[in-house]
Design a protein around this motif. Structure first.
Motif, PDB file in Angstrom:
ATOM      1  N   TYR A  82      -2.123   2.310  -6.696  1.00 46.28           N
ATOM      2  CA  TYR A  82      -1.336   3.066  -5.715  1.00 46.28           C
ATOM      3  C   TYR A  82       0.104   2.624  -5.860  1.00 46.28           C
ATOM      4  O   TYR A  82       0.368   1.458  -6.149  1.00 46.28           O
ATOM      5  CB  TYR A  82      -1.838   2.790  -4.292  1.00 46.28           C
ATOM      6  N   GLU A  83       1.066   3.529  -5.662  1.00 43.49           N
ATOM      7  CA  GLU A  83       2.448   3.249  -6.005  1.00 43.49           C
ATOM      8  C   GLU A  83       3.262   2.508  -4.942  1.00 43.49           C
ATOM      9  O   GLU A  83       4.174   1.783  -5.281  1.00 43.49           O
ATOM     10  CB  GLU A  83       3.151   4.552  -6.368  1.00 43.49           C
ATOM     11  N   GLU A  84       3.000   2.698  -3.658  1.00 43.77           N
ATOM     12  CA  GLU A  84       3.796   2.008  -2.639  1.00 43.77           C
ATOM     13  C   GLU A  84       2.994   1.765  -1.373  1.00 43.77           C
ATOM     14  O   GLU A  84       2.014   2.455  -1.105  1.00 43.77           O
ATOM     15  CB  GLU A  84       5.068   2.790  -2.303  1.00 43.77           C
TER      16      GLU A  84
END
Length: 93
Positions: A82-84
């Motif tokens: 997941y990116e953030e």
């Protein structure tokens, strides 16, 4: 009729009307009541719930769901999938 527009003696809306804002069935709400998740009282043969109790249950359920979702995202961030991170409680976004 919307929630609370029809009143029974004592100023309480018909039990099934609490189902409308949640898009759940009366059976689902009855199960929550019978499991003790939402307090109720009987008026004759009919179950009655207070708005404060239904809204309190909904708020607690929503808070739990948000926490579980944040925890899931944090785990995915830690795994690199997941990116953030999601915003903290009360933060918009």
């Amino acid at each position: 009729a919307g929630l609370g527009t029809r009143r029974r003696p004592g100023g309480l809306p018909p039990f099934a009307e609490w189902c409308l804002p949640w898009s759940v069935t009366a059976v689902f709400l009855v199960n929550l009541v019978e499991q003790g998740d939402i307090p109720f009282h009987m008026v004759g043969t009919h179950r009655r719930v207070y708005a404060k109790d239904v809204l309190q249950f909904k708020a607690k359920r929503d808070q739990t769901r948000r926490k579980l979702l944040r925890d899931l995202v944090r785990a995915e961030v830690a795994d690199g999938t997941y990116e953030e991170l999601p915003p903290a409680d009360g933060a918009s976004g």
